[in-house]
Scaffold this motif. Structure first.
Motif, mmCIF file in Angstrom:
data_model
loop_
_atom_site.group_PDB
_atom_site.id
_atom_site.type_symbol
_atom_site.label_atom_id
_atom_site.label_comp_id
_atom_site.label_asym_id
_atom_site.label_seq_id
_atom_site.Cartn_x
_atom_site.Cartn_y
_atom_site.Cartn_z
ATOM 1 N N ARG A 79 5.886 -3.327 -10.648
ATOM 2 C CA ARG A 79 6.759 -2.239 -11.137
ATOM 3 C C ARG A 79 7.976 -2.141 -10.218
ATOM 4 O O ARG A 79 7.872 -2.418 -9.016
ATOM 5 N N PRO A 80 9.102 -1.706 -10.734
ATOM 6 C CA PRO A 80 10.268 -1.530 -9.868
ATOM 7 C C PRO A 80 10.062 -0.369 -8.892
ATOM 8 O O PRO A 80 9.347 0.586 -9.192
ATOM 9 N N PHE A 81 10.693 -0.476 -7.743
ATOM 10 C CA PHE A 81 10.688 0.646 -6.798
ATOM 11 C C PHE A 81 11.634 1.733 -7.313
ATOM 12 O O PHE A 81 12.784 1.459 -7.635
ATOM 13 N N VAL A 82 11.120 2.961 -7.389
ATOM 14 C CA VAL A 82 11.956 4.097 -7.781
ATOM 15 C C VAL A 82 12.155 5.056 -6.607
ATOM 16 O O VAL A 82 12.878 6.042 -6.697
ATOM 17 N N ALA A 83 11.496 4.768 -5.492
ATOM 18 C CA ALA A 83 11.675 5.503 -4.232
ATOM 19 C C ALA A 83 11.245 4.554 -3.119
ATOM 20 O O ALA A 83 10.590 3.538 -3.383
ATOM 21 N N MET A 84 11.609 4.892 -1.908
ATOM 22 C CA MET A 84 11.137 4.094 -0.776
ATOM 23 C C MET A 84 9.684 4.462 -0.483
ATOM 24 O O MET A 84 9.291 5.621 -0.655
ATOM 25 N N PRO A 85 8.869 3.504 -0.034
ATOM 26 C CA PRO A 85 7.495 3.857 0.343
ATOM 27 C C PRO A 85 7.490 4.994 1.368
ATOM 28 O O PRO A 85 8.258 4.986 2.327
ATOM 29 N N GLY A 86 6.632 5.984 1.121
ATOM 30 C CA GLY A 86 6.532 7.124 2.021
ATOM 31 C C GLY A 86 7.541 8.225 1.770
ATOM 32 O O GLY A 86 7.527 9.258 2.446
ATOM 33 N N GLU A 87 8.410 8.027 0.783
ATOM 34 C CA GLU A 87 9.499 8.989 0.565
ATOM 35 C C GLU A 87 9.060 10.230 -0.198
ATOM 36 O O GLU A 87 9.386 11.349 0.170
ATOM 37 N N ARG A 88 8.299 10.025 -1.303
ATOM 38 C CA ARG A 88 7.880 11.187 -2.094
ATOM 39 C C ARG A 88 6.681 10.831 -2.953
ATOM 40 O O ARG A 88 6.385 9.653 -3.175
ATOM 41 N N MET A 89 5.995 11.874 -3.437
ATOM 42 C CA MET A 89 4.805 11.668 -4.254
ATOM 43 C C MET A 89 5.185 11.268 -5.667
ATOM 44 O O MET A 89 5.947 11.953 -6.333
ATOM 45 N N LEU A 90 4.624 10.127 -6.101
ATOM 46 C CA LEU A 90 4.769 9.657 -7.475
ATOM 47 C C LEU A 90 3.357 9.483 -8.007
ATOM 48 O O LEU A 90 2.704 8.478 -7.755
ATOM 49 N N TYR A 91 2.861 10.523 -8.691
ATOM 50 C CA TYR A 91 1.462 10.535 -9.107
ATOM 51 C C TYR A 91 1.169 9.315 -9.978
ATOM 52 O O TYR A 91 1.735 9.163 -11.055
ATOM 53 N N SER A 92 0.286 8.441 -9.480
ATOM 54 C CA SER A 92 0.083 7.163 -10.152
ATOM 55 C C SER A 92 -1.317 6.621 -9.905
ATOM 56 O O SER A 92 -1.688 6.320 -8.768
ATOM 57 N N THR A 93 -2.082 6.503 -10.987
ATOM 58 C CA THR A 93 -3.437 5.971 -10.860
ATOM 59 C C THR A 93 -3.408 4.527 -10.362
ATOM 60 O O THR A 93 -4.320 4.079 -9.675
ATOM 61 N N GLY A 94 -2.341 3.805 -10.689
ATOM 62 C CA GLY A 94 -2.226 2.420 -10.233
ATOM 63 C C GLY A 94 -2.311 2.276 -8.726
ATOM 64 O O GLY A 94 -2.893 1.301 -8.218
ATOM 65 N N SER A 95 -1.745 3.231 -7.995
ATOM 66 C CA SER A 95 -1.826 3.188 -6.524
ATOM 67 C C SER A 95 -3.282 3.194 -6.073
ATOM 68 O O SER A 95 -3.674 2.470 -5.149
ATOM 69 N N TYR A 96 -4.080 4.026 -6.728
ATOM 70 C CA TYR A 96 -5.500 4.117 -6.363
ATOM 71 C C TYR A 96 -6.297 2.906 -6.850
ATOM 72 O O TYR A 96 -7.288 2.515 -6.227
ATOM 73 N N HIS A 97 -5.871 2.305 -7.953
ATOM 74 C CA HIS A 97 -6.556 1.097 -8.412
ATOM 75 C C HIS A 97 -6.353 -0.036 -7.402
ATOM 76 O O HIS A 97 -7.298 -0.765 -7.075
ATOM 77 N N VAL A 98 -5.138 -0.164 -6.911
ATOM 78 C CA VAL A 98 -4.865 -1.168 -5.871
ATOM 79 C C VAL A 98 -5.703 -0.862 -4.628
ATOM 80 O O VAL A 98 -6.308 -1.756 -4.022
ATOM 81 N N LEU A 99 -5.751 0.402 -4.254
ATOM 82 C CA LEU A 99 -6.535 0.824 -3.091
ATOM 83 C C LEU A 99 -8.001 0.429 -3.238
ATOM 84 O O LEU A 99 -8.615 -0.117 -2.304
#
Length: 316
Positions: free
Chosen positions: A136-156
């Motif tokens: 997916r494209p970056f829409v913010a820098m890592p650590g910048e703000r919360m982007l509620y996304s189940t995909g982040s947890y799937h990767v985790l």
């Protein structure tokens, strides 16, 4: 954001009447000082039967991450995807993907375009869920703000499988199910066989209450340490803020206050809620209709109101 509790004394009968009046609410379990003082299913299945807890799954996966650190499978939250699981990173991913940390994934601050909400369907219909998330494209820098996304947890969850050599199902059963005496039925797997991290796990309301009690009691269960106190402190330290509720978010937990009392809560679609208020020795589980949305400002506000205006006054 503090929730104000009612000054008037309430009774458990009033709690029950208020809960019954919420057509979306299925079951309510209340533990006070370690004792179950209320347990009722109004609709749906009994509180002993597993139900889909939706995004409460994220809180469970976050806890497994803390346990992986406690057990030495991971060194610290600053470790990156590139360090821990380079083989998960697609060849065509942005070079910044390798630098996303565990903390970024846990706090949903990876910076990548969301795969929740409007983006969820396309993601789970893709042939490779991890590749889809990480390209997916970056829409913010890592650590910048919360982007509620189940995909982040799937990767985790996939990272946890890589570093431990066990499936997420096996880890969940071994590290949480066995010590807590609760059952985790198998749940959704992606096309590559990784269990879905962050959604679709099933637990009974009573089992979820046991999980909540584990945190309320500082990581102990029957005199045995299951989770380090350090992990609970870390998970309950605000890192970012929900753009929807305005509440703070740590690692898998939303954070708020009831008057002067610190509260942590886990939340899933439709109104699956686990509230833990340590200073009041209170753990509350609510399960609800998973087919109906539960928004901040809508049904979730009704559940918060049930907690602060009925449940808290009934025990204090």
């Amino acid at each position: 954001h503090a929730l104000q509790s009612a000054a008037a004394k309430a009774s458990l009968q009033e709690v029950s009447a208020s809960a019954a009046a919420l057509s979306q609410l299925h079951a309510l379990v209340i533990l006070h000082k370690g004792q179950t003082i209320f347990d009722q299913a109004y609709r749906g299945v009994a509180t002993t039967e597993p139900v889909n807890v939706k995004s409460v799954s994220k809180t469970l996966i976050a806890t497994l991450t803390g346990m992986a650190i406690d057990r030495g499978h991971v060194d610290n939250l600053g470790q990156t995807l590139g360090e821990l699981a380079p083989d998960l990173i697609p060849a065509r991913a942005d070079s910044r993907v390798a630098k996303i940390t565990l903390s970024d994934l846990l706090s949903m601050q990876a910076g990548l375009q969301r795969t929740s909400g409007a983006g969820y369907g396309a993601w789970v219909n893709s042939p490779d869920w991890i590749e889809y998330v990480l390209t997916r494209p970056f829409v913010a820098m890592p650590g910048e703000r919360m982007l509620y996304s189940t995909g982040s947890y799937h990767v985790l969850g996939a990272v946890l499988s890589v570093v431990t050599g066990k499936s997420l199902l096996a880890l969940t059963r071994e590290w949480l199910g066995d010590p807590l005496g609760i059952e985790f039925p198998a749940w959704t797997q992606d096309p590559q066989g990784y269990y879905l991290g962050g959604n679709e796990m099933s637990l009974s309301a009573q089992a979820l209450a046991k999980f909540g009690e584990l945190f309320r009691e500082g990581g102990m269960r029957n005199g045995k340490r299951i989770i380090s106190e350090n992990w609970i402190d870390t998970a309950w330290t605000p890192l970012t803020r929900s753009p929807y509720s305005g509440h703070a978010y740590g690692l898998g937990w939303f954070l708020a206050r009831i008057d002067d009392n610190r509260m942590a809560y886990a939340r899933g679609y439709g109104g699956q809620l686990l509230y833990v208020v340590p200073s009041l020795e209170l753990t509350v589980v609510i399960t609800s209709d998973t087919s109906r949305p539960a928004r901040s400002g809508g049904y979730v506000d009704s559940l918060n109101e049930l907690l602060v205006s009925r449940i808290v006054p009934a025990i204090t």
